[in-house]
Write a protein that holds these residues in place. Structure first.
Motif, PDB file in Angstrom:
ATOM      1  N   UNK A  44       0.792  -1.218   0.000  1.00 35.96           N
ATOM      2  CA  UNK A  44       0.000   0.000   0.000  1.00 35.96           C
ATOM      3  C   UNK A  44       0.830   1.276   0.000  1.00 35.96           C
ATOM      4  N   UNK A  45       2.161   1.133  -0.074  1.00 40.47           N
ATOM      5  CA  UNK A  45       3.039   2.302  -0.134  1.00 40.47           C
ATOM      6  C   UNK A  45       4.008   2.134  -1.290  1.00 40.47           C
ATOM      7  N   UNK A  46       4.611   3.243  -1.732  1.00 37.68           N
ATOM      8  CA  UNK A  46       5.498   3.189  -2.895  1.00 37.68           C
ATOM      9  C   UNK A  46       6.932   2.816  -2.545  1.00 37.68           C
ATOM     10  N   UNK A  47       7.307   2.877  -1.283  1.00 36.19           N
ATOM     11  CA  UNK A  47       8.683   2.534  -0.901  1.00 36.19           C
ATOM     12  C   UNK A  47       8.777   1.043  -0.576  1.00 36.19           C
ATOM     13  N   UNK A  48       9.984   0.521  -0.535  1.00 38.21           N
ATOM     14  CA  UNK A  48      10.192  -0.877  -0.210  1.00 38.21           C
ATOM     15  C   UNK A  48      10.150  -1.762  -1.441  1.00 38.21           C
ATOM     16  N   UNK A  49      10.193  -3.049  -1.212  1.00 45.46           N
ATOM     17  CA  UNK A  49      10.184  -4.021  -2.300  1.00 45.46           C
ATOM     18  C   UNK A  49       8.904  -4.836  -2.255  1.00 45.46           C
ATOM     19  N   UNK A  50       8.576  -5.460  -3.369  1.00 46.75           N
ATOM     20  CA  UNK A  50       7.381  -6.295  -3.417  1.00 46.75           C
ATOM     21  C   UNK A  50       7.715  -7.686  -2.883  1.00 46.75           C
ATOM     22  N   UNK A  51       6.673  -8.451  -2.636  1.00 51.63           N
ATOM     23  CA  UNK A  51       6.921  -9.785  -2.122  1.00 51.63           C
ATOM     24  C   UNK A  51       5.730 -10.682  -2.273  1.00 51.63           C
TER      25      UNK A  51
END
Length: 150
Positions: A44-51
């Protein structure tokens, strides 16, 4: 050049229960409406990585795994083995999805390698500015020498 971490995965003994747990705990939206039941995580946010959160399979232990993006998973897998790692999953091609491999490092941590393009590292802004100044200074100097010769 370093290999960026581009994906995480939680291998669960009970993937539905684990998906519900992380959805409730962290507010993640998890979509497992696909033939494999693989829970794609949207934080739900644009930062970080997907998983993703998936059902544990084969000899892949339950727990988290991160995936590093490399140009050639086989060469990195071979290098990891030469350094004391063991192969958990050899290079595997999932058509139209991913080419990846999984190994356990000498301490038993499970890490994935996923094929992807490698990008050129960005040059620091200060180097670019410095280079431009040198070029500008050099052009001015050449201009003055030309005028003084006339």
């Amino acid at each position: 050049m370093g290999a960026p971490v581009v994906h995480f995965e939680i291998n669960a003994k009970d993937s539905k229960r684990t998906q519900e747990f992380y959805s409730n705990l962290l507010g993640w939206t998890i979509n497992s409406n696909n033939p494999m039941g693989y829970g794609l995580v949207d934080t739900g946010v644009k930062t970080g990585i997907s998983g993703g959160i998936t059902q544990k399979q084969g000899n892949i232990p339950a727990g988290p795994t991160f995936y590093a993006q490399v140009a050639d998973p086989q060469s990195y897998l071979d290098r990891a083995v030469s350094m004391g790692a063991s192969v958990v999953l050899p290079v595997t091609v999932m058509p139209n999805m991913a080419t990846y491999a999984i190994f356990a490092d000498p301490e038993g941590n499970v890490v994935g390698l996923v094929k992807g393009p490698q990008t050129v590292q960005k040059t620091a802004r200060t180097r670019t500015t410095t280079t431009r100044r040198k070029t500008t200074t050099s052009a001015r100097t050449r201009g003055r020498k030309t005028r003084s010769r006339r």
